[in-house]
Design an enzyme around this catalytic site. Structure first.
Site, PDB file in Angstrom:
ATOM      1  N   TRP A  76       0.898  -1.155   0.000  1.00  0.00           N
ATOM      2  CA  TRP A  76       0.000   0.000   0.000  1.00  0.00           C
ATOM      3  C   TRP A  76       0.936   1.203   0.000  1.00  0.00           C
ATOM      4  CZ3 TRP A  76      -4.933   0.708  -0.948  1.00  0.00           C
ATOM      5  CH2 TRP A  76      -5.498   1.952  -0.672  1.00  0.00           C
ATOM      6  N   GLY A 103       5.585   0.070   6.713  1.00  0.00           N
ATOM      7  CA  GLY A 103       5.714   1.230   7.604  1.00  0.00           C
ATOM      8  C   GLY A 103       6.260   2.434   6.859  1.00  0.00           C
ATOM      9  N   GLU A 485     -22.767  12.892   8.671  1.00  0.00           N
ATOM     10  CA  GLU A 485     -22.009  11.640   8.463  1.00  0.00           C
ATOM     11  C   GLU A 485     -22.721  10.475   9.129  1.00  0.00           C
ATOM     12  OE1 GLU A 485     -19.837  10.199   6.846  1.00  0.00           O
ATOM     13  OE2 GLU A 485     -18.938   8.626   8.081  1.00  0.00           O
ATOM     14  N   GLU A 492     -26.473   4.118   4.173  1.00  0.00           N
ATOM     15  CA  GLU A 492     -25.747   3.222   3.265  1.00  0.00           C
ATOM     16  C   GLU A 492     -25.553   1.834   3.864  1.00  0.00           C
ATOM     17  OE1 GLU A 492     -21.755   4.298   2.145  1.00  0.00           O
ATOM     18  OE2 GLU A 492     -21.337   5.256   4.050  1.00  0.00           O
ATOM     19  N   HIS A 508     -37.069  25.390  12.504  1.00  0.00           N
ATOM     20  CA  HIS A 508     -37.425  25.966  11.198  1.00  0.00           C
ATOM     21  C   HIS A 508     -38.041  24.912  10.289  1.00  0.00           C
ATOM     22  CE1 HIS A 508     -35.406  29.649  12.358  1.00  0.00           C
ATOM     23  NE2 HIS A 508     -34.423  28.900  12.809  1.00  0.00           N
ATOM     24  N   LYS A 611     -17.210   0.917  -3.818  1.00  0.00           N
ATOM     25  CA  LYS A 611     -16.222   1.568  -2.953  1.00  0.00           C
ATOM     26  C   LYS A 611     -15.739   2.870  -3.584  1.00  0.00           C
ATOM     27  CE  LYS A 611     -13.536   2.372   0.412  1.00  0.00           C
ATOM     28  NZ  LYS A 611     -14.140   3.003   1.615  1.00  0.00           N
TER      29      LYS A 611
HETATM   30  C1  AGP Z   1     -18.876   6.900   2.399  1.00  0.00           C
HETATM   31  O1  AGP Z   1     -19.118   5.936   3.398  1.00  0.00           O
HETATM   32  C2  AGP Z   1     -19.321   6.459   1.033  1.00  0.00           C
HETATM   33  N1  AGP Z   1     -18.787   5.208   0.688  1.00  0.00           N
HETATM   34  C3  AGP Z   1     -19.149   7.551  -0.026  1.00  0.00           C
HETATM   35  O2  AGP Z   1     -19.905   8.662   0.389  1.00  0.00           O
HETATM   36  C4  AGP Z   1     -17.702   8.040  -0.271  1.00  0.00           C
HETATM   37  O3  AGP Z   1     -17.248   8.769   0.841  1.00  0.00           O
HETATM   38  C5  AGP Z   1     -17.720   8.970  -1.502  1.00  0.00           C
HETATM   39  O4  AGP Z   1     -18.147   8.216  -2.609  1.00  0.00           O
HETATM   40  C6  AGP Z   1     -16.350   9.586  -1.796  1.00  0.00           C
HETATM   41  O5  AGP Z   1     -15.433   8.566  -2.081  1.00  0.00           O
HETATM   42  P1  AGP Z   1     -13.858   8.983  -2.148  1.00  0.00           P
HETATM   43  O6  AGP Z   1     -13.492   9.460  -0.792  1.00  0.00           O
HETATM   44  O7  AGP Z   1     -13.147   7.727  -2.552  1.00  0.00           O
HETATM   45  O8  AGP Z   1     -13.737  10.079  -3.170  1.00  0.00           O
END
Ligand code: AGP
Length: 616
Positions: A76, A103, A485, A492, A508, A611
Site C-alpha cells: 500500500w 511502515g 455523516e 448506506e 425551522h 467503494k
Molecule cells: C462513504 O461511506 C461512502 N462510501 C461515499 O460517500 C464516499 O465517501 C464517496 O463516494 C467519496 O469517495 P472517495 O473518498 O473515494 O472520493
C-alpha cells in the site's frame, strides 16, 4: 500498511508466499513481489505493480527457480507510487540481499543522501530501498545478517517491520519491528513470519508475538529473538483462534469492523512525520510557502463522507489560516460558473482518488486557473496525479464501502494543512498552534478509549433498535457535519431513512418530524467551549423529548447537564471543541455497523454501492 510474509522450511516457498499474500491483500494491494533463494543458492526476485493477480500470472508464465527460503510483500504505497520499480522486495549487495518493509521510515531522505554520497545507486523512490542499502552495506562488513540488522535499525526513525534474506544464507530470514506488527508462525520443521497471522494461519496456529524494538531470525530448526542491543528476549506464545477465511479480515467479523478498530492508527499514521518540535511541517508542501502565503480563498470539493470531512475542516481552516473557506459537493461545483483565480486553492478530498465527480471537478478548477491540492488515501491515484500538490492520508487500505478510518484521517490531514498554512501565513498564534498539535496528537488515544469503553454498549443499542425505520441526527458547529455523516452511514449500511440536521434548524421545520418514539442522535458540544451553544443544544434535546423523541446524546465525559435530558448518553473523552468531531463520529460508525449486522445485512458491500464511484 503492507502485507509481508517470510518462509523457511522443506517446502517450495513460492506457492506458500503467494497464498499468504492473497490473505494479506486487505493490507495493501497496489503492487506485490516475492524473492526466493533457489536450490543453487542464487536469489531470484519478481515484483509487479497492480494487484497480486498480476504477479501470480507473471510467475505462472515465467516462474522463478524453486527454492525453500522466501519473502513476499503486497504493498500500500506510501513513498513512491505503485510501480514495478517501487514494489518490494528491494535488492542490495549486488542483488544478493532482498528486503521488504511495512511502515514509514521518516528519516529516509537524510540516510539516502548519505548513501548517494557513497556512490550508492537507487532504482526506486522508496524509503525501503534506503533500508536495504544500509543493511547491505553493514552485511558486507560482517557477513552476519542479524548483526547487520542490529547496526541499521538503531538509525531508522518512524514505523517499520523489515524482513530480509541473503543468498549466502539459505534457510534464514531475519526480521525487525518498531511501531509496526510482526508475528512468527511455528511449524514442524518450518517457520513463518508475517505482518499478521493471516499470512500463515492455514499452515500453523502456533504463533509468537514479537515485541517493540526486537529482531527475529527464523530457520527451519528454530527461532531466535533478541532486542536491538542483542540480548535474548522471552517471546509470548499464543494459539491463533481464527480460521483462514476470518484471517483475511485480520480476525474481524467484517472489514468495516477492522477498519473502525484502526481509526486510532489511521490518525496516528497521518500525523506521523509531519510534526517537529510542536510545529506542523508537511514535507509534501515544501517549496509552496510563497503560494500558500498568497492565497485569498480556499474551496474544498469532495463527495459523500469526504465532503463531510471537508465541512469539519472548514472550521479549522478558517480558524487557523484566516482565509475564507467554502465547501462544495464536487458534482455541484462542476456544473456552475464559479469565481476562481490563481490565488484560489482548491482542496479535493478523496479516499480512493478515483471518484469521477471529484476528478472532473479538479480538472475543471485547474482549467479555470485555480491551484489544486489533493488530500487522498491512495498513492498514485488519478486525482493526486491531476493535482498541483498532494497531502496523503495514511489510513491504509480501506476495503469496506462505508468510509470510516479514512474519514478521521481526512479530518486529521485537513487540520495538519490548516496549521501548516496558518504557520506559513503567520495567521495562527504559535501558542495556539502548539496547543492544537498537542490536542491532535492525543486524538488516537482518545478514539481508542471510545472503542474500549463504549463499543459493546453501542452495539447492544443497535441490536435493540434493529426494527427502527427512521433515525434523525442533530449537531451544531463542528458537530453538524458529524450529524450528516452519522445519517449517511445509517442510510448506506442499514438501508433506512436517516437525516442529519443543524440543531439550530430544528424549529425551522424538521421538528415536525418528531413523534413519540422517534430516535434522535444528538452530538452535544462541550460545555467548556461555547456554554451558550451547549445550552442551546441541551434545550433542543428537551424540546424533542417533550414531543416524545428517544434521544441518544453523544457528550463529553462529565457533562452532567445532558443526563436528565437524554434517554441514553454515549460518552467521549474530553477534548478541545475543534477536536470533538474526531471522537463523536466513532459511536455513529459503530452504531450504523451494529444496526446493519443486527439486520443481517452485508456490512462491507452494501447494496447498490461501490467503494469508488468512477462514473459521473
Ligand atoms: C462513504 O461511506 C461512502 N462510501 C461515499 O460517500 C464516499 O465517501 C464517496 O463516494 C467519496 O469517495 P472517495 O473518498 O473515494 O472520493
Amino acid at each position: 500498511m503492507c502485507g509481508i510474509i517470510g518462509y523457511v522450511g522443506p517446502r517450495q516457498s513460492q506457492d506458500i508466499l503467494l497464498a499468504g499474500l492473497s490473505r494479506l491483500e486487505y493490507r495493501g494491494y497496489d503492487s506485490a513481489g516475492i524473492a526466493v533463494i533457489d536450490g543453487d543458492g542464487g536469489l531470484g526476485m519478481r515484483k509487479r505493480a497492480g494487484k497480486l493477480a498480476v504477479l501470480r500470472d507473471d510467475l505462472a508464465s515465467t516462474p522463478l527457480a524453486d527454492g525453500t527460503t522466501g519473502i513476499g510483500h503486497t504493498r500500500w504505497a506510501t513513498h513512491g507510487g505503485p510501480t514495478d520499480a517501487n514494489a518490494h522486495p528491494h535488492l542490495a549487495d549486488d542483488d544478493k540481499l532482498a528486503v521488504i518493509h511495512n511502515g514509514i521510515i521518516e528519516n529516509f531522505a537524510e540516510l539516502k543522501s548519505e548513501l548517494v554520497g557513497e556512490g550508492v545507486a537507487f532504482h526506486s523512490e522508496t524509503d525501503t530501498e534506503v533500508a536495504a542499502a544500509m543493511i547491505g552495506r553493514e552485511y558486507v562488513r560482517t557477513g552476519d545478517l542479524v548483526a547487520a540488522f542490529r547496526a541499521v535499525v538503531s538509525r531508522l526513525e518512524g514505523a517499520y517491520t523489515l524482513l530480509a534474506m541473503h543468498e549466502d544464507h539459505p534457510g534464514l530470514v531475519v526480521g525487525a519491528r518498531r511501531n509496526s506488527p510482526l508475528v512468527i508462525g511455528l511449524g514442524e520443521g518450518e517457520n513463518f513470519l508475517g505482518s499478521d497471522v493471516a499470512a500463515f494461519v492455514e499452515h500453523t496456529r502456533k504463533a509468537l508475538a514479537i515485541g517493540q524494538d526486537e529482531i527475529v531470525a527464523i530457520t527451519p530448526e528454530g527461532v531466535e529473538v533478541t532486542d536491538f542491543s542483542g540480548a535474548p528476549v522471552e517471546v509470548e506464545a499464543f494459539e491463533v483462534t481464527w480460521d483462514a477465511s476470518a484471517a483475511e479480515k485480520g480476525g474481524w467479523s467484517s472489514f468495516m469492523a477492522k477498519e473502525v478498530s484502526e481509526e486510532p492508527e489511521a490518525v496516528a499514521n497521518t500525523i506521523r512525520g509531519r510534526i517537529h518540535e510542536g510545529r506542523v511541517e508537511i514535507p509534501e508542501l515544501d517549496g509552496m510557502d510563497a503560494f500558500l502565503a498568497d492565497i485569498d480563498r480556499i474551496l474544498v470539493i469532495a463527495c459523500g463522507t469526504a465532503a463531510y470531512a471537508g465541512m469539519v475542516g472548514k472550521y479549522a481552516l478558517e480558524t487557523w489560516t484566516r482565509v475564507p473557506v467554502d465547501v462544495e459537493l464536487a458534482h455541484e461545483f462542476r456544473y456552475r460558473d464559479p469565481v476562481l483565480s490563481p490565488r484560489t486553492l482548491v482542496v479535493s478530498i478523496s479516499q480512493s482518488g478515483e471518484t469521477m465527480d471529484t476528478l472532473m471537478a479538479v480538472k475543471y478548477a485547474r482549467s479555470r486557473g485555480a491551484k489544486t491540492l489533493s488530500i487522498c488515501n491512495t498513492q498514485g491515484a488519478t486525482i493526486p496525479r491531476e493535482s498541483d500538490a498532494i497531502v496523503y492520508t495514511h489510513a491504509g487500505p480501506e476495503v469496506a464501502v462505508a468510509s470510516t478510518k479514512a474519514f478521521v484521517a481526512q479530518i486529521t490531514a485537513i487540520y495538519l494543512l490548516a496549521l501548516h498554512v496558518g504557520r506559513v501565513r503567520g495567521a495562527v498564534d504559535p501558542v495556539v498552534a502548539v496547543e492544537a498539535v498537542t490536542e491532535l496528537e492525543a486524538v488516537p488515544g482518545k478514539i481508542a478509549r471510545v472503542l474500549e469503553t463504549e463499543q459493546a454498549r453501542i452495539e447492544q443499542l443497535a441490536h435493540w433498535m434493529a426494527d427502527t425505520r427512521s433515525v434523525l441526527f442533530l449537531g451544531r458547529n463542528v458537530g453538524y457535519p458529524i450529524a450528516l455523516e452519522g445519517a449517511l452511514k445509517l442510510k448506506e449500511l442499514a438501508y433506512i431513512h436517516a437525516e442529519g440536521f443543524a440543531a439550530g434548524e430544528l424549529k425551522h421545520g424538521p421538528i415536525a418530524l418528531i413523534e413519540p418514539g422517534q430516535p434522535v442522535f444528538v452530538v452535544v458540544p462541550s460545555p467548556r467551549g461555547s456554554a451558550e451553544m451547549h445550552k442551546k443544544v441541551v434545550s433542543n434535546i428537551e424540546e424533542i423529548r417533550a414531543r416524545g423523541a428517544r434521544v441518544i446524546a453523544i457528550a463529553e465525559e462529565g457533562d452532567a447537564a445532558v443526563l436528565p435530558a437524554a434517554d441514553e448518553v454515549l460518552r467521549i473523552p474530553l477534548a478541545a471543541p475543534m477536536f470533538e468531531p474526531l471522537l463523536a463520529v466513532v459511536p455513529l460508525h459503530i452504531f450504523a455497523m451494529g444496526l446493519a449486522e443486527a439486520k443481517g445485512l452485508d456490512v462491507d458491500q452494501p447494496r447498490n454501492l461501490a467503494k469508488s464511484v468512477t462514473v459521473e
